[in-house]
Every structure is written in C-alpha cells, then in structure tokens.
Scaffold this motif. Structure first.
Motif, mmCIF file in Angstrom:
data_model
loop_
_atom_site.group_PDB
_atom_site.id
_atom_site.type_symbol
_atom_site.label_atom_id
_atom_site.label_comp_id
_atom_site.label_asym_id
_atom_site.label_seq_id
_atom_site.Cartn_x
_atom_site.Cartn_y
_atom_site.Cartn_z
ATOM 1 N N GLY A 241 -0.551 -0.091 2.248
ATOM 2 C CA GLY A 241 0.179 -1.217 1.653
ATOM 3 C C GLY A 241 0.692 -0.872 0.266
ATOM 4 O O GLY A 241 0.027 -0.192 -0.504
ATOM 5 N N GLU A 242 1.894 -1.351 -0.034
ATOM 6 C CA GLU A 242 2.503 -1.104 -1.333
ATOM 7 C C GLU A 242 2.141 -2.270 -2.255
ATOM 8 O O GLU A 242 2.728 -3.353 -2.185
ATOM 9 C CB GLU A 242 4.024 -0.993 -1.183
ATOM 10 C CG GLU A 242 4.704 -0.449 -2.405
ATOM 11 C CD GLU A 242 6.201 -0.274 -2.214
ATOM 12 O OE1 GLU A 242 6.858 0.064 -3.210
ATOM 13 O OE2 GLU A 242 6.709 -0.482 -1.099
ATOM 14 N N CYS A 243 1.116 -2.047 -3.093
ATOM 15 C CA CYS A 243 0.652 -3.107 -3.979
ATOM 16 C C CYS A 243 0.072 -2.510 -5.249
ATOM 17 O O CYS A 243 -0.179 -1.307 -5.335
ATOM 18 C CB CYS A 243 -0.369 -3.997 -3.284
ATOM 19 S SG CYS A 243 -1.809 -3.119 -2.674
ATOM 20 N N ARG A 244 -0.131 -3.379 -6.241
ATOM 21 C CA ARG A 244 -0.716 -2.949 -7.513
ATOM 22 C C ARG A 244 -1.548 -4.106 -8.060
ATOM 23 O O ARG A 244 -1.308 -5.268 -7.733
ATOM 24 C CB ARG A 244 0.367 -2.544 -8.496
ATOM 25 C CG ARG A 244 1.323 -3.659 -8.815
ATOM 26 C CD ARG A 244 2.421 -3.230 -9.756
ATOM 27 N NE ARG A 244 3.422 -4.291 -9.835
ATOM 28 C CZ ARG A 244 4.710 -4.096 -9.751
ATOM 29 N NH1 ARG A 244 5.192 -2.895 -9.600
ATOM 30 N NH2 ARG A 244 5.536 -5.113 -9.839
ATOM 31 N N LEU A 245 -2.510 -3.736 -8.893
ATOM 32 C CA LEU A 245 -3.335 -4.747 -9.546
ATOM 33 C C LEU A 245 -2.641 -5.239 -10.806
ATOM 34 O O LEU A 245 -2.018 -4.448 -11.524
ATOM 35 C CB LEU A 245 -4.694 -4.158 -9.928
ATOM 36 C CG LEU A 245 -5.628 -3.834 -8.768
ATOM 37 C CD1 LEU A 245 -6.827 -3.031 -9.257
ATOM 38 C CD2 LEU A 245 -6.097 -5.116 -8.098
ATOM 39 N N ALA A 246 -2.751 -6.528 -11.086
ATOM 40 C CA ALA A 246 -2.254 -7.062 -12.354
ATOM 41 C C ALA A 246 -3.094 -6.440 -13.471
ATOM 42 O O ALA A 246 -4.230 -6.009 -13.242
ATOM 43 C CB ALA A 246 -2.400 -8.581 -12.363
ATOM 44 N N PRO A 247 -2.564 -6.381 -14.696
ATOM 45 C CA PRO A 247 -3.366 -5.868 -15.810
ATOM 46 C C PRO A 247 -4.681 -6.641 -15.921
ATOM 47 O O PRO A 247 -4.732 -7.844 -15.619
ATOM 48 C CB PRO A 247 -2.484 -6.120 -17.035
ATOM 49 C CG PRO A 247 -1.096 -6.252 -16.496
ATOM 50 C CD PRO A 247 -1.234 -6.810 -15.106
ATOM 51 N N VAL A 248 -5.720 -5.958 -16.348
ATOM 52 C CA VAL A 248 -7.068 -6.546 -16.392
ATOM 53 C C VAL A 248 -7.084 -7.883 -17.130
ATOM 54 O O VAL A 248 -7.710 -8.840 -16.668
ATOM 55 C CB VAL A 248 -8.065 -5.550 -17.036
ATOM 56 C CG1 VAL A 248 -9.424 -6.195 -17.237
ATOM 57 C CG2 VAL A 248 -8.192 -4.308 -16.186
ATOM 58 N N HIS A 249 -6.399 -7.982 -18.251
ATOM 59 C CA HIS A 249 -6.446 -9.217 -19.045
ATOM 60 C C HIS A 249 -5.707 -10.382 -18.387
ATOM 61 O O HIS A 249 -5.843 -11.528 -18.804
ATOM 62 C CB HIS A 249 -5.912 -8.967 -20.463
ATOM 63 C CG HIS A 249 -4.445 -8.689 -20.539
ATOM 64 N ND1 HIS A 249 -3.897 -7.478 -20.165
ATOM 65 C CD2 HIS A 249 -3.415 -9.467 -20.933
ATOM 66 C CE1 HIS A 249 -2.585 -7.532 -20.329
ATOM 67 N NE2 HIS A 249 -2.270 -8.720 -20.794
ATOM 68 N N LEU A 250 -4.952 -10.132 -17.327
ATOM 69 C CA LEU A 250 -4.238 -11.182 -16.606
ATOM 70 C C LEU A 250 -4.751 -11.377 -15.172
ATOM 71 O O LEU A 250 -4.252 -12.240 -14.455
ATOM 72 C CB LEU A 250 -2.739 -10.861 -16.538
ATOM 73 C CG LEU A 250 -2.007 -10.743 -17.866
ATOM 74 C CD1 LEU A 250 -0.575 -10.270 -17.637
ATOM 75 C CD2 LEU A 250 -2.032 -12.068 -18.611
ATOM 76 N N ARG A 251 -5.717 -10.589 -14.776
ATOM 77 C CA ARG A 251 -6.120 -10.551 -13.368
ATOM 78 C C ARG A 251 -6.984 -11.731 -12.936
ATOM 79 O O ARG A 251 -6.826 -12.261 -11.842
ATOM 80 C CB ARG A 251 -6.861 -9.245 -13.096
ATOM 81 C CG ARG A 251 -7.040 -8.959 -11.632
ATOM 82 C CD ARG A 251 -7.630 -7.594 -11.398
ATOM 83 N NE ARG A 251 -6.824 -6.571 -12.051
ATOM 84 C CZ ARG A 251 -7.288 -5.375 -12.385
ATOM 85 N NH1 ARG A 251 -8.536 -5.049 -12.127
ATOM 86 N NH2 ARG A 251 -6.509 -4.501 -12.976
ATOM 87 N N GLN A 252 -7.919 -12.153 -13.761
ATOM 88 C CA GLN A 252 -8.888 -13.171 -13.348
ATOM 89 C C GLN A 252 -8.365 -14.586 -13.582
ATOM 90 O O GLN A 252 -7.741 -14.863 -14.596
ATOM 91 C CB GLN A 252 -10.200 -13.001 -14.119
ATOM 92 C CG GLN A 252 -10.882 -11.677 -13.871
ATOM 93 C CD GLN A 252 -11.343 -11.520 -12.443
ATOM 94 O OE1 GLN A 252 -11.881 -12.446 -11.843
ATOM 95 N NE2 GLN A 252 -11.137 -10.346 -11.877
#
Length: 144
Positions: free
Chosen positions: A67-78
């Motif tokens: 799958g083509e995906c990425r994690l949001a930056p840590v400070h915006l993820r939760q």
C-alpha cells in the motif's frame, strides 16, 4: 485516513481528502478490518496519510501489502480532546455543554457481544445510560 485501534485486527476509521484547506469525506465513520482499509488505499490516487492511535498498526499492515501510504508527523498523529473540541467548534461555531455531546458507537462493546453470544439480551434503550457516580439507575426492564 483516520485510524483508531479497535483491536482484533480492526480499526475505527474514516477517510478524507484534503483540498484547499478543507476536508472532503470519502468514507463514513466505521469499524473495519485492516483488509478493508487496505482496499481503500488501493482505490486512492497517490499516497494516503494515516493519523490516529492506530496509525502505526495500519501503516505496518498496509506497507507490508504494498500500500502507498505514510504516517502523519508524530506531533500531528494522535487524536486529542482539544483537537476534537476545536474541530467541533469550527464546524458549529458555538460552544456546547458536556451534556449536549453524544458519543457515536460504531460497534457493541466486548461485554455486550459476549452476553449476546451466550443468548443474553442487549441493553435497554428505553432508559438513558447510567451516569457515573453513586446515583446509578438501573434499566426499567432489568430482571424481565
């Protein structure tokens, strides 16, 4: 993609597209398997950004399957209560009391699922849910 860990290889999820500073909803709030989430990624143009407390679980599952995906930056993820309150305020433009807020349950709790599996009854909808504290009320149809 918003992904909250729902356990059992499932996530509570919704999918949005960001355009011009606004979000466009592509999928409703739902409880889905990671396999179903993978199908969503396959239908999207370009990489999908994943947020929420299930983002890491989702990212690992999806990338292992190409799958083509990425994690949001840590400070915006939760997700956070402040973020939810700010989003609600922007949407409605007014303040609400805690009593006016209503949770959305996407599936039965584990205790309710287990009780139903044993042939028990689902909780009564005629009475409001009990409030925390010493004055808990019982359902009017308890014991019937």
């Amino acid at each position: 993609m918003c992904a909250m860990d729902a356990r059992r290889q499932q996530i509570y999820n919704a999918v949005f597209r960001a355009r011009g500073g606004a979000l466009e909803r592509l999928r409703p709030d739902r409880a889905v398997s990671l396999e179903e989430a993978a199908a969503d990624v396959g239908e999207m143009d370009g990489p999908m950004t994943i947020v929420g407390d299930g983002a890491g679980l989702c990212f690992d599952f999806l990338t292992a399957r190409g799958g083509e995906c990425r994690l949001a930056p840590v400070h915006l993820r939760q997700q956070s209560a402040v973020g939810v309150a700010m989003a609600a305020w922007r949407r409605r433009g007014e303040n609400l009391s805690a009593q006016e807020l209503t949770p959305v349950y996407l599936r039965l709790s584990q205790a309710e699922r287990e009780r139903l599996a044993k042939g028990g009854r689902r909780g009564c909808r005629a009475s409001p849910p009990p409030r925390p504290g010493p004055s808990r009320r019982r359902c009017r149809c308890a014991g019937r």
